[in-house]
Design a protein around this motif. Structure first.
Motif, PDB file in Angstrom:
ATOM      1  N   ASP A  46      -9.090  -3.784   7.011  1.00 56.58           N
ATOM      2  CA  ASP A  46      -8.676  -4.557   5.993  1.00 56.58           C
ATOM      3  C   ASP A  46      -9.548  -4.770   5.020  1.00 56.58           C
ATOM      4  OD1 ASP A  46      -5.928  -4.634   7.161  1.00 56.58           O
ATOM      5  OD2 ASP A  46      -6.017  -6.648   7.845  1.00 56.58           O
ATOM      6  N   ARG A  47     -10.750  -5.279   5.619  1.00 60.41           N
ATOM      7  CA  ARG A  47     -11.974  -5.385   4.614  1.00 60.41           C
ATOM      8  C   ARG A  47     -12.341  -4.121   3.897  1.00 60.41           C
ATOM      9  NH1 ARG A  47     -14.283  -8.001   8.306  1.00 60.41           N
ATOM     10  NH2 ARG A  47     -15.491  -6.520   9.371  1.00 60.41           N
ATOM     11  N   MET A  48     -12.608  -3.190   4.349  1.00 56.49           N
ATOM     12  CA  MET A  48     -12.899  -2.053   3.612  1.00 56.49           C
ATOM     13  C   MET A  48     -11.796  -1.557   2.658  1.00 56.49           C
ATOM     14  SD  MET A  48     -14.019   0.393   7.158  1.00 56.49           S
ATOM     15  CE  MET A  48     -14.084   1.867   6.173  1.00 56.49           C
ATOM     16  N   ALA A  49     -10.368  -1.575   3.131  1.00 52.05           N
ATOM     17  CA  ALA A  49      -9.486  -1.174   2.203  1.00 52.05           C
ATOM     18  C   ALA A  49      -9.450  -2.361   0.811  1.00 52.05           C
ATOM     19  CB  ALA A  49      -7.937  -1.517   2.573  1.00 52.05           C
ATOM     20  N   GLY A  50      -9.794  -3.710   1.324  1.00 57.03           N
ATOM     21  CA  GLY A  50      -9.976  -4.550  -0.088  1.00 57.03           C
ATOM     22  C   GLY A  50     -11.110  -4.418  -0.776  1.00 57.03           C
ATOM     23  N   GLN A  51     -12.127  -3.797  -0.307  1.00 59.58           N
ATOM     24  CA  GLN A  51     -13.419  -3.401  -1.138  1.00 59.58           C
ATOM     25  C   GLN A  51     -13.219  -2.293  -1.912  1.00 59.58           C
ATOM     26  OE1 GLN A  51     -16.138  -2.723   2.219  1.00 59.58           O
ATOM     27  NE2 GLN A  51     -17.099  -5.013   2.016  1.00 59.58           N
ATOM     28  N   ILE A  52     -12.279  -1.309  -1.574  1.00 59.30           N
ATOM     29  CA  ILE A  52     -11.964  -0.307  -2.171  1.00 59.30           C
ATOM     30  C   ILE A  52     -11.050  -0.817  -3.474  1.00 59.30           C
ATOM     31  CG2 ILE A  52     -10.574   1.974  -2.419  1.00 59.30           C
ATOM     32  CD1 ILE A  52     -11.420   2.340   0.512  1.00 59.30           C
TER      33      ILE A  52
ATOM     34  N   GLU B 208      -3.430   3.866 -12.367  1.00 60.96           N
ATOM     35  CA  GLU B 208      -4.508   4.645 -12.044  1.00 60.96           C
ATOM     36  C   GLU B 208      -4.990   4.313 -10.806  1.00 60.96           C
ATOM     37  OE1 GLU B 208      -7.312   5.288 -14.908  1.00 60.96           O
ATOM     38  OE2 GLU B 208      -6.174   5.224 -16.683  1.00 60.96           O
ATOM     39  N   ALA B 209      -4.972   2.904 -10.744  1.00 63.14           N
ATOM     40  CA  ALA B 209      -5.592   2.322  -9.299  1.00 63.14           C
ATOM     41  C   ALA B 209      -5.043   2.621  -8.327  1.00 63.14           C
ATOM     42  CB  ALA B 209      -5.569   0.863  -9.604  1.00 63.14           C
ATOM     43  N   VAL B 210      -3.689   2.603  -8.125  1.00 63.80           N
ATOM     44  CA  VAL B 210      -2.993   2.833  -6.910  1.00 63.80           C
ATOM     45  C   VAL B 210      -3.120   4.288  -5.911  1.00 63.80           C
ATOM     46  CG1 VAL B 210      -0.707   3.022  -5.831  1.00 63.80           C
ATOM     47  CG2 VAL B 210      -1.244   1.133  -7.540  1.00 63.80           C
ATOM     48  N   PRO B 211      -2.998   5.305  -7.277  1.00 65.75           N
ATOM     49  CA  PRO B 211      -3.132   6.552  -6.642  1.00 65.75           C
ATOM     50  C   PRO B 211      -4.956   6.722  -6.338  1.00 65.75           C
ATOM     51  CG  PRO B 211      -2.403   6.889  -8.785  1.00 65.75           C
ATOM     52  CD  PRO B 211      -2.267   5.416  -8.626  1.00 65.75           C
ATOM     53  N   ALA B 212      -5.532   6.299  -7.193  1.00 62.45           N
ATOM     54  CA  ALA B 212      -6.989   6.466  -6.618  1.00 62.45           C
ATOM     55  C   ALA B 212      -7.495   5.870  -5.284  1.00 62.45           C
ATOM     56  CB  ALA B 212      -7.873   5.811  -8.000  1.00 62.45           C
ATOM     57  N   ILE B 213      -6.912   4.488  -5.041  1.00 66.28           N
ATOM     58  CA  ILE B 213      -7.207   3.885  -3.671  1.00 66.28           C
ATOM     59  C   ILE B 213      -6.630   4.853  -2.666  1.00 66.28           C
ATOM     60  CG2 ILE B 213      -6.805   1.645  -2.469  1.00 66.28           C
ATOM     61  CD1 ILE B 213      -6.668   0.238  -5.255  1.00 66.28           C
ATOM     62  N   ALA B 214      -5.397   5.179  -2.949  1.00 72.55           N
ATOM     63  CA  ALA B 214      -4.701   6.127  -1.779  1.00 72.55           C
ATOM     64  C   ALA B 214      -5.654   7.140  -1.354  1.00 72.55           C
ATOM     65  CB  ALA B 214      -3.422   6.316  -2.038  1.00 72.55           C
ATOM     66  N   ASP B 215      -6.111   7.954  -2.775  1.00 74.78           N
ATOM     67  CA  ASP B 215      -6.706   9.328  -2.553  1.00 74.78           C
ATOM     68  C   ASP B 215      -8.302   9.030  -1.671  1.00 74.78           C
ATOM     69  OD1 ASP B 215      -7.426  11.866  -3.365  1.00 74.78           O
ATOM     70  OD2 ASP B 215      -8.855  11.192  -4.733  1.00 74.78           O
TER      71      ASP B 215
ATOM     72  N   PRO C 286       3.949  -5.595   5.581  1.00 72.53           N
ATOM     73  CA  PRO C 286       2.973  -5.252   4.196  1.00 72.53           C
ATOM     74  C   PRO C 286       2.675  -6.563   3.585  1.00 72.53           C
ATOM     75  CG  PRO C 286       5.195  -4.501   3.680  1.00 72.53           C
ATOM     76  CD  PRO C 286       5.041  -4.890   5.048  1.00 72.53           C
ATOM     77  N   GLU C 287       3.216  -7.630   3.939  1.00 69.68           N
ATOM     78  CA  GLU C 287       2.911  -8.850   3.309  1.00 69.68           C
ATOM     79  C   GLU C 287       1.573  -9.200   3.572  1.00 69.68           C
ATOM     80  OE1 GLU C 287       5.198  -9.827   7.250  1.00 69.68           O
ATOM     81  OE2 GLU C 287       5.789  -8.629   5.351  1.00 69.68           O
ATOM     82  N   GLY C 288       1.041  -9.008   4.583  1.00 73.72           N
ATOM     83  CA  GLY C 288      -0.595  -9.445   4.672  1.00 73.72           C
ATOM     84  C   GLY C 288      -1.557  -8.579   3.773  1.00 73.72           C
ATOM     85  N   LEU C 289      -0.806  -7.832   3.115  1.00 76.71           N
ATOM     86  CA  LEU C 289      -1.988  -6.958   2.056  1.00 76.71           C
ATOM     87  C   LEU C 289      -1.575  -7.554   0.712  1.00 76.71           C
ATOM     88  CD1 LEU C 289      -0.880  -3.416   3.271  1.00 76.71           C
ATOM     89  CD2 LEU C 289      -3.036  -4.659   3.560  1.00 76.71           C
ATOM     90  N   THR C 290      -2.824  -7.154  -0.214  1.00 76.86           N
ATOM     91  CA  THR C 290      -2.771  -7.665  -1.322  1.00 76.86           C
ATOM     92  C   THR C 290      -1.636  -6.966  -2.350  1.00 76.86           C
ATOM     93  OG1 THR C 290      -4.188  -6.115  -2.189  1.00 76.86           O
ATOM     94  CG2 THR C 290      -5.062  -8.254  -1.644  1.00 76.86           C
ATOM     95  N   PRO C 291      -1.150  -7.249  -3.207  1.00 77.32           N
ATOM     96  CA  PRO C 291       0.060  -6.628  -3.874  1.00 77.32           C
ATOM     97  C   PRO C 291      -0.375  -5.208  -4.237  1.00 77.32           C
ATOM     98  CG  PRO C 291      -0.145  -8.773  -4.948  1.00 77.32           C
ATOM     99  CD  PRO C 291      -1.240  -8.783  -3.961  1.00 77.32           C
ATOM    100  N   LEU C 292      -1.894  -5.033  -4.765  1.00 79.44           N
ATOM    101  CA  LEU C 292      -2.289  -3.646  -5.077  1.00 79.44           C
ATOM    102  C   LEU C 292      -2.145  -2.718  -3.772  1.00 79.44           C
ATOM    103  CD1 LEU C 292      -3.242  -2.071  -7.317  1.00 79.44           C
ATOM    104  CD2 LEU C 292      -5.598  -2.691  -6.915  1.00 79.44           C
TER     105      LEU C 292
END
Length: 94
Positions: free
Chosen positions: A28-34, A45-52, A74-80
Motif C-alpha cells: 500500500d505504501r509503495m502504491a501510494g508513493q507511485i 495519463e496518471a491511471v494507466p501510468a501507475i498501472a504500467d 477497494p474503499e481502502g485505496l485512494t480514489p486514484l
C-alpha cells in the motif's frame, strides 16, 4: 509461550485474505508513493501510468497480494489507486 504476533510455526499470522498484513501495508505504501508521483499528471495519463509501473516492476506475488487485499474492498485505496486497480494484471495461473 509464543508471542501473539507469530504463528506456531514462527511465521507472521496471515490476514483474513491469507496475505500478511505487514506485506499489504508495504505494498500500500509503495502504491501510494507511485500514485503520489503521478498525481500532478492528468488523471487520464496518471491511471494507466501507475498501472504500467506496477505491472512492469512488481513481481507476480506482489501484484497478487495487492489485488487479493483490495479487489473485494477497494474503499481502502485512494480514489486514484481505486481506478488503477482494474488495470493491474493478475499473475498468470499455472
Amino acid at each position: 509461550m509464543m508471542e501473539s504476533t507469530t504463528a506456531q510455526n514462527g511465521a507472521t499470522p496471515r490476514g483474513s485474505d491469507g496475505v500478511h498484513d505487514e506485506t499489504i501495508a508495504k505494498l500500500d505504501r509503495m502504491a501510494g508513493q507511485i500514485a503520489d508521483f503521478f498525481k500532478a499528471y492528468p488523471e487520464a495519463e496518471a491511471v494507466p501510468a501507475i498501472a504500467d509501473h506496477i505491472n512492469q516492476f512488481w513481481t507476480s506475488r506482489m501484484r497478487a497480494d495487492f489485488l487479493a487485499a483490495h479487489r473485494a474492498r477497494p474503499e481502502g485505496l485512494t480514489p486514484l489507486l481505486g481506478k488503477v486497480l482494474p488495470l493491474i494484471r493478475p499473475p498468470r495461473s499455472g
